[in-house]
Design a protein around this motif. Structure first.
Motif, mmCIF file in Angstrom:
data_model
loop_
_atom_site.group_PDB
_atom_site.id
_atom_site.type_symbol
_atom_site.label_atom_id
_atom_site.label_comp_id
_atom_site.label_asym_id
_atom_site.label_seq_id
_atom_site.Cartn_x
_atom_site.Cartn_y
_atom_site.Cartn_z
ATOM 1 N N ALA A 140 37.425 40.933 40.089
ATOM 2 C CA ALA A 140 37.772 39.557 40.432
ATOM 3 C C ALA A 140 37.253 39.189 41.817
ATOM 4 O O ALA A 140 36.718 38.093 42.031
ATOM 5 C CB ALA A 140 39.284 39.364 40.362
ATOM 6 N N ARG A 141 37.378 40.116 42.773
ATOM 7 C CA ARG A 141 36.865 39.854 44.130
ATOM 8 C C ARG A 141 35.355 39.671 44.104
ATOM 9 O O ARG A 141 34.805 38.799 44.794
ATOM 10 C CB ARG A 141 37.258 40.998 45.075
ATOM 11 N N ALA A 142 34.666 40.503 43.312
ATOM 12 C CA ALA A 142 33.209 40.399 43.233
ATOM 13 C C ALA A 142 32.789 39.066 42.635
ATOM 14 O O ALA A 142 31.853 38.407 43.120
ATOM 15 C CB ALA A 142 32.655 41.556 42.395
ATOM 16 N N ARG A 146 30.763 36.052 44.491
ATOM 17 C CA ARG A 146 29.522 35.532 43.918
ATOM 18 C C ARG A 146 29.567 34.013 43.794
ATOM 19 O O ARG A 146 28.574 33.325 44.049
ATOM 20 C CB ARG A 146 29.312 36.163 42.534
ATOM 21 N N ALA A 147 30.740 33.467 43.404
ATOM 22 C CA ALA A 147 30.873 32.028 43.172
ATOM 23 C C ALA A 147 31.285 31.251 44.420
ATOM 24 O O ALA A 147 31.364 30.026 44.383
ATOM 25 C CB ALA A 147 31.896 31.793 42.063
ATOM 26 N N GLY A 148 31.537 31.966 45.509
ATOM 27 C CA GLY A 148 31.973 31.293 46.729
ATOM 28 C C GLY A 148 33.366 30.706 46.614
ATOM 29 O O GLY A 148 33.665 29.674 47.223
ATOM 30 N N LEU A 149 34.231 31.372 45.850
ATOM 31 C CA LEU A 149 35.588 30.898 45.633
ATOM 32 C C LEU A 149 36.575 31.713 46.458
ATOM 33 O O LEU A 149 36.281 32.867 46.827
ATOM 34 C CB LEU A 149 35.953 31.010 44.154
ATOM 35 N N PRO A 150 37.750 31.166 46.743
ATOM 36 C CA PRO A 150 38.776 31.939 47.450
ATOM 37 C C PRO A 150 39.178 33.168 46.637
ATOM 38 O O PRO A 150 39.114 33.162 45.401
ATOM 39 C CB PRO A 150 39.955 30.958 47.572
ATOM 40 N N ALA A 151 39.601 34.219 47.318
ATOM 41 C CA ALA A 151 39.936 35.461 46.638
ATOM 42 C C ALA A 151 41.092 35.300 45.662
ATOM 43 O O ALA A 151 41.207 36.062 44.691
ATOM 44 C CB ALA A 151 40.277 36.544 47.664
ATOM 45 N N ASP A 152 41.978 34.301 45.916
ATOM 46 C CA ASP A 152 43.134 34.122 45.047
ATOM 47 C C ASP A 152 42.928 33.032 43.994
ATOM 48 O O ASP A 152 43.873 32.600 43.337
ATOM 49 C CB ASP A 152 44.381 33.797 45.879
#
Length: 208
Positions: A140-142, A146-152
């Protein structure tokens, strides 16, 4: 004035050497589990196969079944790195192409036999499932990175869950449908890679 005290005894093990010992114990445990079963295998036997004491085995692992975790979890970071480097527009089912070593590892056949044992050994099954449970946040972190989204963010969490489930289903399907005496390591690995590609292709299409 007192003289400086000097340290005696063996130097502490490096983290790299500790990882090597864990892997050696894991391989020995797998070999014994496959050859004589989990119940008949003892910590003393695992230690003897590696050339260490049972006390050392228990220093690294809380139970004999948990000894196999390094083999189950060996590819997690490699797969996470593949997800981070996944090019936009590239098919998901090809994401692991080139990630496997050029020469087939004979140990992979033994791991396949170990996965088959998870069907009848609840403690091994628990270790197997826990490995995938712990891999999911890494995936999920990867994907979030990759998508430039927040970790949560929920989206990469859902994507990681689908990706992770597809991998596990493919590995189990391959292991449970492969005979113990595989014709050769190259053919076995090719079949596993094909199963992984099929699973990821289905995951990418989603549920119609």
């Amino acid at each position: 004035m007192t003289a400086a005290r000097t340290r005696t005894g063996r130097p502490p093990l490096t983290e790299e050497r500790k990882a090597e010992i864990r892997l050696e114990i894991a391989r020995a445990a797998v070999g014994l589990f496959v050859a004589q079963g989990v119940t008949a295998t003892t910590g003393e036997q695992i230690g003897q196969a590696v050339g260490v004491s049972a006390r050392t085995v228990w220093r690294y692992f809380p139970s004999k079944e948990s000894c196999v975790r390094p083999l189950f979890s060996a590819g997690i970071e490699m797969i996470a790195e593949s997800l981070r480097n996944w090019r936009t527009g590239a098919p998901l089912e090809r994401i692991l192409d080139g990630s496997f070593p050029a020469d087939p590892d004979p140990a992979h056949d033994t791991v396949g036999a170990l996965v088959r044992l998870t069907r009848t050994e609840p403690a091994l099954r628990a270790v197997w499932l826990q490995t995938y449970d712990e891999a999911e946040p890494a995936f999920a972190r990867a994907l979030a990175e990759r998508a430039g989204l927040p970790a949560d963010d929920l989206r990469p969490v859902i994507q990681a869950a689908m990706f992770n489930a597809a991998l596990r289903a493919a590995v189990e399907h391959h292991a449970w449908h492969t005979v113990d005496a595989a014709p050769d390591a190259t053919a076995t690995r090719a079949e596993l890679e094909a199963a992984l590609r099929t699973a990821l292709e289905v995951a990418a299409r989603g549920i119609a």
